[in-house]
Enzyme design. Structure first.
Site, mmCIF file in Angstrom:
data_model
loop_
_atom_site.group_PDB
_atom_site.id
_atom_site.type_symbol
_atom_site.label_atom_id
_atom_site.label_comp_id
_atom_site.label_asym_id
_atom_site.label_seq_id
_atom_site.Cartn_x
_atom_site.Cartn_y
_atom_site.Cartn_z
ATOM 1 N N GLY A 1 -10.481 -1.062 1.257
ATOM 2 C CA GLY A 1 -9.857 -2.237 1.372
ATOM 3 C C GLY A 1 -9.154 -2.627 2.632
ATOM 4 N N GLY B 1 -4.130 -6.161 3.032
ATOM 5 C CA GLY B 1 -2.952 -5.927 2.076
ATOM 6 C C GLY B 1 -2.654 -4.430 2.210
ATOM 7 N N GLY C 1 -4.078 -1.719 2.118
ATOM 8 C CA GLY C 1 -5.273 -1.010 2.772
ATOM 9 C C GLY C 1 -4.974 -1.051 4.150
ATOM 10 N N SER D 1 -1.086 1.685 -10.934
ATOM 11 C CA SER D 1 -0.251 0.472 -10.873
ATOM 12 C C SER D 1 0.689 0.729 -12.038
ATOM 13 C CB SER D 1 -1.317 -0.475 -11.054
ATOM 14 O OG SER D 1 -0.398 -1.738 -11.566
ATOM 15 N N TYR E 1 -7.696 -4.525 -16.869
ATOM 16 C CA TYR E 1 -6.988 -3.979 -15.729
ATOM 17 C C TYR E 1 -6.119 -2.784 -16.037
ATOM 18 C CZ TYR E 1 -4.229 -4.084 -11.284
ATOM 19 O OH TYR E 1 -3.452 -3.571 -10.013
#
Length: 306
Positions: free
Chosen positions: A21, A24, A26, A150, A175
């Site tokens: 990534g 953000g 990453g 998350s 998700y």
């Protein structure tokens, strides 16, 4: 661990890190690791974003050892090709941060291999990547794998009867399933590493609620989540702070294998790194072992063979 920040990171000189990534969280991970002296490979599917991130880091950290490699986690072929390129160029890998993700696309989409996009990108792609890089990790110096979960994992559950949400697609549920899968994978990887004497430490982390572009890029700026991100920005912590639990898991000597770290305050939505509460459903070792077996079957990647 009181108010641990990137300034508390030990030197990363001589270490090779891969961060998935380019933007953000990453980006913040890669920037902090480069500042600490690590050689960093940012991996992502967008070469333009990758080049921009590399340029920004080099401008901020003169002499930074940072580069970009193409990796599409929604393609097992791309994952395998990325791993082969690394094996050809490097003798070992010291740190893998499984960070990249897709969040709540309103319509069900599938990866190149037919997996539901969130499950395929957030979890199965990283599962395959970790397995493919295991030979390099096992040669690493104090090697670690950090997998991003998350706060959404709290409500997540593994539905083996419809793992790809083909029968019923609810964006938030899909998700949550992908993110609790990441958490269970991190814990199961630690158990198997210890049992198999692989020498690789596996840790999970989550960023709380942070001001990344993930909500804008997935359901869109005009969605309820996107509007909240835009107009209720003060409820979201800065992205550099959201990256701290990952950086703590990746570098702190005190970080423990199999542990889970996130922000310390406001129900783990913001603050500084601290141990996080593992959702009860993620503590089911039998489900984690079954998920591992199913994941090997779906991806064709065997850690034991690696």
């Amino acid at each position: 661990m009181d108010k641990w920040t990137a300034a508390d990171m030990p030197s990363q000189e001589g270490r090779l890190a891969v961060v998935t990534g380019p933007s953000g969280l990453g980006y913040e991970d890669a920037l902090a690791l480069a500042r600490a002296g690590a050689e960093v490979i940012i991996a992502g599917r967008n070469p333009a974003k990758g080049a921009e991130s590399v340029s920004r880091i080099r401008a901020d950290v003169p002499g930074a050892k940072v580069g970009f490699e193409v990796l599409d986690l929604a393609s097992l072929k791309s994952v395998a090709a990325f791993a082969e390129r690394l094996k050809a160029r490097h003798e070992r890998l010291d740190l893998l941060i499984n960070n990249a993700g897709v969040m709540v696309p309103p319509q069900r989409k599938v990866t190149e291999d037919g997996f539901e996009l969130q499950m395929g990108t957030n979890y199965l792609g990283h599962f395959a990547l970790t397995g493919a890089l295991m030979p390099l990790l096992r040669k690493g110096r104090d090697p670690r794998v950090v997998s991003l979960s998350s706060v959404a994992a709290r409500n997540g559950k593994i539905n083996f009867d419809d793992l790809q949400s083909a029968g019923k697609y609810l964006p938030g549920e899909a998700y949550g399933q992908s993110k609790i899968a990441c958490l269970m994978f991190a814990r199961e990887l630690q158990r198997r590493s210890v049992a198999g004497h692989w020498g690789v430490t596996s840790i999970a982390a989550h960023p709380g609620i942070s001001r990344t572009e993930l909500l804008h890029n997935a359901p869109g700026k005009m969605s309820a989540a996107g509007l909240a991100r835009t107009y209720l920005w003060f409820l979201f912590q800065p992205v550099w702070q959201g990256a701290l639990p990952t950086l703590y898991a990746a570098t702190a000597q005190e970080a423990e294998g199999g542990a889970y770290y996130g922000p310390h305050a406001l129900s783990e939505t913001r603050g500084y790194p601290a141990p996080s509460r593992v959702p009860p459903q993620a503590l089911d070792d039998a489900v984690a072992a079954r998920l591992w077996t199913v994941s090997e079957q779906l991806t064709g990647v065997s850690f034991e063979a690696a």
